[in-house]
Design a protein around this motif. Structure first.
Motif: not given
Ligand SMILES: Nc1nc2c(ncn2[C@@H]2O[C@H](COP(=O)(O)OP(=O)(O)OP(=O)(O)O)[C@@H](O)[C@H]2O)c(=O)[nH]1
Length: 525
Positions: A37-46, A76-85, A227-230, A257-261
């Motif tokens: 799901a994250l990869l399909e949302a274009d989140v940076n693979f790393k 709950k865990v995913v939510h916390e980790k999302l806030i972190e990234i 591209d925005a991230v790069t 972009a929002a998730l990777s920047i």
């Protein structure tokens, strides 16, 4: 913009709800789905790789909190980790030293720099600041004109740089003017290019050296994804930016972009642009964004409400009594009390994913009224009656009806409801059945959530006179994954507050015409 990602993540969580405990086995599949799901949302693979590994480690090391099933626990865990990234705490604009403070806006052409400069001036102007806008793109006169127009629209003063050709000269004079007229935040709209080029970077570095800005905000267009991230990274390497503004979040960008920047630049997302209008601009809050991405941020509020307002020990005690078939009217009243403590049913339902639509169909106010009526009936009973409903004869019922301002009929309806619930609970407590039933309901997308958090609301959709053997057989035939149509045929309906204590479930009416037509079709074959 996160609709697709939200849908996919929710599906991933659904697959593990109902299973007893978080284990490597039962979250494997969900983690795989989260990764895709994250990869399909274009989140940076790393970023994705790190994220999934961290979620896994955290989830496996977490004790399952009272009242949460493993699916909710993983949310709950995913939510916390999302806030972190997304950057952890809500970032602030940092001003140091003496005013006038300086904010340098940098970014590629068309990213939304000029619009965002105006929006930011407006936002800061609404707070305690007196912004001053400075157009500094000497290559495109139209860009200067655009900022002058935007400044007029947001009613902020702007430095007229039209006659000045050198960027450094513009800022030197603009700073002097800002001091003269008492402006305390200078927002410098620098030039953009279609691509990153060294000449532009040198110009920006020179401006940075002179201005010593408090903030260098990189403006990026969310629609350009990775591209925005790069480019954020390239600007950061050259200028050591202090934060990012992501524009066009109202578009249909996938959200990568929002998730990777933050992870890629180590600089926080500070503002987001959510439309072309000059008030479509917000401070960025990682927690709210994480909730939005999960499409179930409201569930977290619900979980919080449950954890805060429901007495966990009492809920546990009531549940045990239910399972042992020792649940009394007094317990029923306590359980209704727990539900009403959480707030009104309407707003509660709005917090449950997928209930939004149902909320419109169910009259939550009527349901709350019904619950209050039930509580009034029970509180008009003696303790003996509450602990042993079997002694409620006609004369006792008449007395209670008078005391509670209800009718004997209403008392009978409530008693019926109570007894159906007891029967259903005792059926579920028989060995081997609870697990399968819970599994079946969660797979069918039914009341698992209500079951685990709201005592007394559990599984209200099962008819009390159901043929247990037949049900067991059907569950086994479908390997626990009974399709909703089959459940419907058995008279089992989804649990919702509308089917909870308020209204007793009824058996479906037989449609003799349909049955006849079906038999006929069978004969023809
Ligand atoms: N939908 C939407 N459009 C936006 C947003 N922010 C900016 N825009 C639009 O994006 C286009 C480009 O914005 P500008 O502010 O001119 O971009 P710029 O980076 O200043 O571009 P240059 O001045 O050419 O370097 C304009 O049409 C804006 O209206 C946003 O948050 N949402």
């Amino acid at each position: 913009m996160f609709e697709n990602l939200s849908d996919k993540l929710q599906r991933a969580f659904k697959n593990i709800t109902g299973k007893g405990k978080i284990s490597e086995d039962n979250i494997q599949e969900a983690l795989k789905e989260i990764r895709v799901a994250l990869l399909e949302a274009d989140v940076n693979f790393k970023v994705v790789k790190k994220f999934v590994n961290e979620v896994k480690a955290e989830a496996l090391g977490t004790e399952v909190t009272d009242g949460l099933n493993p699916g909710q626990q993983l949310v709950k865990v995913v939510h916390e980790k999302l806030i972190e990234i997304l950057g952890g705490r809500s970032p602030e604009i940092k001003f140091k030293g003496k005013p006038p403070y300086v904010i340098m806006m940098v970014g590629l052409q068309g990213s939304g720099k000029t619009t965002s400069s105006g929006k930011l001036a407006r936002l800061l102007g609404e707070e305690e600041f007196n912004p001053y806008l400075v157009p500094c793109d000497v290559y495109r006169p139209a860009a200067k004109e655009q900022l002058i127009t935007v400044a007029g629209q947001v009613e902020m003063p702007v430095f007229d740089s039209r006659e000045i050709e050198k960027p450094l000269e513009i800022v030197r004079r603009a700073m002097k003017e800002a001091r003269n007229i008492g402006r305390d935040v200078v927002i410098v709209d620098t030039a953009g290019r279609l691509h990153i080029d060294m000449a532009l970077m040198d110009e920006l570095k020179e401006l940075k050296e002179y201005l010593e800005p408090d903030e260098i905000l990189f403006v990026a267009d969310a629609m350009t994804g990775q591209d925005a991230v790069t480019s954020a990274k390239a600007f950061h390497d050259a200028l050591d930016i202090t934060g990012v503004i992501l524009t066009k979040m109202d578009g249909d960008a996938r959200g990568g972009a929002a998730l990777s920047i933050k992870k890629v630049t180590e600089r926080p997302l500070k503002f987001i642009g959510t439309g072309e209008k000059l008030d479509a601009f917000e401070r960025f809050h990682p927690d709210r964004m994480a909730s939005r991405i999960l499409g179930m941020g409201d569930v977290l509020s619900l979980i919080e409400t449950v954890q805060k307002k429901v007495d966990q020990d009492e809920a546990q005690r009531l549940q045990e009594k239910m399972l042992k078939n020792q649940f009394t009217l007094d317990d029923f009243s306590k359980s209704l009390n727990q539900i009403s403590k959480m707030g009104d049913l309407g707003s509660l339902m709005g917090l449950i994913p997928g209930m939004g639509k149902m909320k419109q169909q169910i009259d939550a106010q009527a349901e709350s009224k019904q619950m209050k009526k039930m509580q009034a009936i029970i509180s008009s009973m003696t303790m003996e009656e509450r602990n042993n409903h079997a002694i409620l004869n006609q004369s006792r019922k008449s007395r209670i009806a008078k005391g509670s301002g209800t009718s004997v009929n209403e008392i009978n309806t409530m008693l019926n409801q109570f007894m159906q619930m007891r029967k259903m609970m005792s059926m579920m407590s028989k060995p081997g059945k609870l697990g399968k039933l819970t599994q079946m309901f969660s797979r069918a997308g039914f009341g698992d959530f209500a079951q685990s958090v709201i005592p007394g609301m559990a599984g209200g959709g099962i008819p009390a006179d159901i043929d247990e053997e037949k049900l067991k057989q059907i569950i086994e035939e479908h390997d626990g994954k009974v399709p909703p149509e089959v459940l419907k045929e058995l008279g089992i309906r989804p649990v919702s507050p509308g089917h909870g204590p308020g209204r007793p479930p009824s058996r479906p009416k037989r449609d003799r015409k349909k049955e006849k037509a079906k038999r006929k079709r069978g004969r023809k074959r």
